[in-house]
Write an enzyme that holds these catalytic residues in place. Structure first.
Site, PDB file in Angstrom:
ATOM      1  N   GLY A   1      -5.468   5.078  -4.945  1.00 34.26           N
ATOM      2  CA  GLY A   1      -5.310   3.624  -4.980  1.00 34.26           C
ATOM      3  C   GLY A   1      -4.439   3.133  -6.115  1.00 34.26           C
ATOM      4  O   GLY A   1      -4.532   1.963  -6.494  1.00 34.26           O
ATOM      5  N   SER A   2      -3.568   3.983  -6.654  1.00 36.41           N
ATOM      6  CA  SER A   2      -2.753   3.494  -7.777  1.00 36.41           C
ATOM      7  C   SER A   2      -1.657   2.545  -7.292  1.00 36.41           C
ATOM      8  O   SER A   2      -1.383   1.532  -7.946  1.00 36.41           O
ATOM      9  CB  SER A   2      -2.169   4.656  -8.593  1.00 36.41           C
ATOM     10  OG  SER A   2      -1.102   5.277  -7.924  1.00 36.41           O
ATOM     11  N   ASN A   3      -1.042   2.827  -6.153  1.00 32.86           N
ATOM     12  CA  ASN A   3      -0.060   1.870  -5.609  1.00 32.86           C
ATOM     13  C   ASN A   3      -0.758   0.576  -5.196  1.00 32.86           C
ATOM     14  O   ASN A   3      -0.253  -0.511  -5.457  1.00 32.86           O
ATOM     15  CB  ASN A   3       0.698   2.489  -4.428  1.00 32.86           C
ATOM     16  CG  ASN A   3       1.826   3.398  -4.888  1.00 32.86           C
ATOM     17  OD1 ASN A   3       2.892   2.931  -5.296  1.00 32.86           O
ATOM     18  ND2 ASN A   3       1.595   4.698  -4.869  1.00 32.86           N
TER      19      ASN A   3
ATOM     20  N   LEU B   1      -0.540   8.795  11.515  1.00 35.78           N
ATOM     21  CA  LEU B   1       0.514   8.039  12.189  1.00 35.78           C
ATOM     22  C   LEU B   1      -0.093   6.684  12.556  1.00 35.78           C
ATOM     23  O   LEU B   1      -1.150   6.629  13.188  1.00 35.78           O
ATOM     24  CB  LEU B   1       0.959   8.797  13.444  1.00 35.78           C
ATOM     25  CG  LEU B   1       2.180   8.246  14.155  1.00 35.78           C
ATOM     26  CD1 LEU B   1       3.410   8.297  13.254  1.00 35.78           C
ATOM     27  CD2 LEU B   1       2.440   9.043  15.430  1.00 35.78           C
TER      28      LEU B   1
ATOM     29  N   ASN C   1       5.879   1.201   4.019  1.00 34.60           N
ATOM     30  CA  ASN C   1       5.227   2.421   3.516  1.00 34.60           C
ATOM     31  C   ASN C   1       6.009   2.911   2.306  1.00 34.60           C
ATOM     32  O   ASN C   1       7.206   2.660   2.191  1.00 34.60           O
ATOM     33  CB  ASN C   1       5.233   3.506   4.596  1.00 34.60           C
ATOM     34  CG  ASN C   1       4.563   4.787   4.115  1.00 34.60           C
ATOM     35  OD1 ASN C   1       3.502   4.748   3.477  1.00 34.60           O
ATOM     36  ND2 ASN C   1       5.172   5.927   4.399  1.00 34.60           N
TER      37      ASN C   1
ATOM     38  N   HIS D   1       6.930   6.521   0.296  1.00 32.52           N
ATOM     39  CA  HIS D   1       6.886   7.978   0.429  1.00 32.52           C
ATOM     40  C   HIS D   1       7.442   8.578  -0.861  1.00 32.52           C
ATOM     41  O   HIS D   1       8.449   8.103  -1.380  1.00 32.52           O
ATOM     42  CB  HIS D   1       7.727   8.405   1.632  1.00 32.52           C
ATOM     43  CG  HIS D   1       7.644   9.873   1.889  1.00 32.52           C
ATOM     44  ND1 HIS D   1       6.531  10.448   2.471  1.00 32.52           N
ATOM     45  CD2 HIS D   1       8.492  10.886   1.613  1.00 32.52           C
ATOM     46  CE1 HIS D   1       6.715  11.764   2.548  1.00 32.52           C
ATOM     47  NE2 HIS D   1       7.902  12.051   2.030  1.00 32.52           N
TER      48      HIS D   1
ATOM     49  N   ASP E   1       7.513   8.460   8.821  1.00 32.92           N
ATOM     50  CA  ASP E   1       8.539   8.381   7.760  1.00 32.92           C
ATOM     51  C   ASP E   1       9.960   8.170   8.261  1.00 32.92           C
ATOM     52  O   ASP E   1      10.918   8.565   7.581  1.00 32.92           O
ATOM     53  CB  ASP E   1       8.504   9.667   6.898  1.00 32.92           C
ATOM     54  CG  ASP E   1       7.161   9.882   6.226  1.00 32.92           C
ATOM     55  OD1 ASP E   1       6.494   8.890   5.886  1.00 32.92           O
ATOM     56  OD2 ASP E   1       6.771  11.053   6.050  1.00 32.92           O
TER      57      ASP E   1
ATOM     58  N   GLU F   1       7.252   4.838  -8.434  1.00 39.00           N
ATOM     59  CA  GLU F   1       6.763   4.391  -7.113  1.00 39.00           C
ATOM     60  C   GLU F   1       6.206   2.977  -7.212  1.00 39.00           C
ATOM     61  O   GLU F   1       6.512   2.113  -6.386  1.00 39.00           O
ATOM     62  CB  GLU F   1       5.634   5.302  -6.615  1.00 39.00           C
ATOM     63  CG  GLU F   1       6.061   6.643  -6.109  1.00 39.00           C
ATOM     64  CD  GLU F   1       4.904   7.371  -5.426  1.00 39.00           C
ATOM     65  OE1 GLU F   1       4.058   6.728  -4.783  1.00 39.00           O
ATOM     66  OE2 GLU F   1       4.843   8.604  -5.543  1.00 39.00           O
TER      67      GLU F   1
HETATM   68  C1  GRF Z   1       1.732   8.094  -3.228  1.00 38.23           C
HETATM   69  O1  GRF Z   1       2.347   9.195  -3.799  1.00 38.23           O
HETATM   70  C2  GRF Z   1       2.569   7.532  -2.104  1.00 38.23           C
HETATM   71  O2  GRF Z   1       3.936   7.745  -2.287  1.00 38.23           O
HETATM   72  C3  GRF Z   1       2.076   8.306  -0.912  1.00 38.23           C
HETATM   73  O3  GRF Z   1       0.712   8.498  -1.137  1.00 38.23           O
HETATM   74  C4  GRF Z   1       0.440   8.466  -2.520  1.00 38.23           C
HETATM   75  C5  GRF Z   1      -0.635   7.463  -2.743  1.00 38.23           C
HETATM   76  O4  GRF Z   1      -1.052   7.476  -4.092  1.00 38.23           O
HETATM   77  N1  GRF Z   1       2.377   7.634   0.319  1.00 38.23           N
HETATM   78  P1  GRF Z   1      -1.979   6.324  -4.646  1.00 38.23           P
HETATM   79  O5  GRF Z   1      -3.252   6.376  -3.830  1.00 38.23           O
HETATM   80  O6  GRF Z   1      -1.245   5.032  -4.447  1.00 38.23           O
HETATM   81  O7  GRF Z   1      -2.214   6.629  -6.074  1.00 38.23           O
END
Ligand code: GRF
Length: 209
Positions: free
Chosen positions: A14-16, A95, A110, A112, A153, A182
């Site tokens: 959940g960091s993003n 998917l 998304n 990646h 993707d 990211e």
């Molecule tokens: C990230 O590396 C993102 O690029 C990929 O999944 C990972 C999720 O990481 N799609 P987080 O849960 O957001 O830390």
């Protein structure tokens, strides 16, 4: 107010997700709020984090449905209740079911952890991506924010950022160096979308600042 829903998976840290929530609250993503985080397991770290941050969460577990269509219906129903203007996948590893892609044309993003179209596709996630980058001998890698289409993707690319691959890198060090990039790339991409500065023209995405 732009309403953002975030889809995570059972394993997501959940960091993003957290970076997006905080960027909305700080006004870095203007006039926007995260209205729901949807995951596949109630005890997923990302869902726990979302609740700590005061965001409403929902669980739709694909394993609890007899078939893929019923899972898709349930996920669509939960999304429609949240009334999102934009859906962000943040570690969602399946998917995305077709009915959802079709219900939100060019309104699903998304991230990646590689420079697509390299090192993407089914099964390419987490450290596997960085391991493949190292094995390829590439000297740069990066991340990609793209619109989601009906395959893994492959949707139109909105933003990419690079990081160098160093001689002593491991998959872990590469992943760790990329992660803050990211977060910034995703925030920037969402800002551009909510501000209406993005045009999808075939495979190409034009940013009109
Ligand atoms: C990230 O590396 C993102 O690029 C990929 O999944 C990972 C999720 O990481 N799609 P987080 O849960 O957001 O830390």
């Amino acid at each position: 107010m732009n309403r953002i829903a975030i889809l995570v998976s059972g394993a997501s840290r959940g960091s993003n997700m957290q970076a997006i929530i905080e960027a909305c609250r700080a006004g870095r993503i203007p006039d926007s709020e995260v209205v729901a985080v949807i995951g596949s397991r109630d005890d997923a770290p990302a869902l726990q984090k979302a609740r700590t941050l005061g965001i409403s969460t929902a669980v739709v577990n694909p394993k609890e449905f007899p078939d893929a269509d019923m899972y898709a219906d349930a996920l669509l129903w939960v999304l429609q209740k949240a009334q999102p203007d934009l859906i962000c996948l943040a570690g969602y590893m399946r998917l995305l079911p077709k009915p959802i892609v079709q219900a939100y044309p060019w309104r699903i993003l998304n991230i990646h952890p590689a420079l697509l179209p390299l090192f993407g596709g089914r099964g390419m996630y987490g450290l596997k991506v960085h391991q493949a980058v190292l094995e390829s001998g590439l000297k740069v890698t990066g991340c990609t924010v793209h619109f989601v289409d009906e395959n893994y993707d492959t949707g139109p690319i909105l933003l990419q950022r690079c990081v160098p691959v160093q001689d002593d890198d491991t998959a872990e060090t590469l992943a760790a160096r990329l992660l803050p990039i990211e977060h910034e790339t995703y925030i920037e991409a969402i800002r551009l979308v909510v501000q209406g500065k993005v045009r999808v023209e075939g495979r190409r995405v034009r940013v009109v600042e």
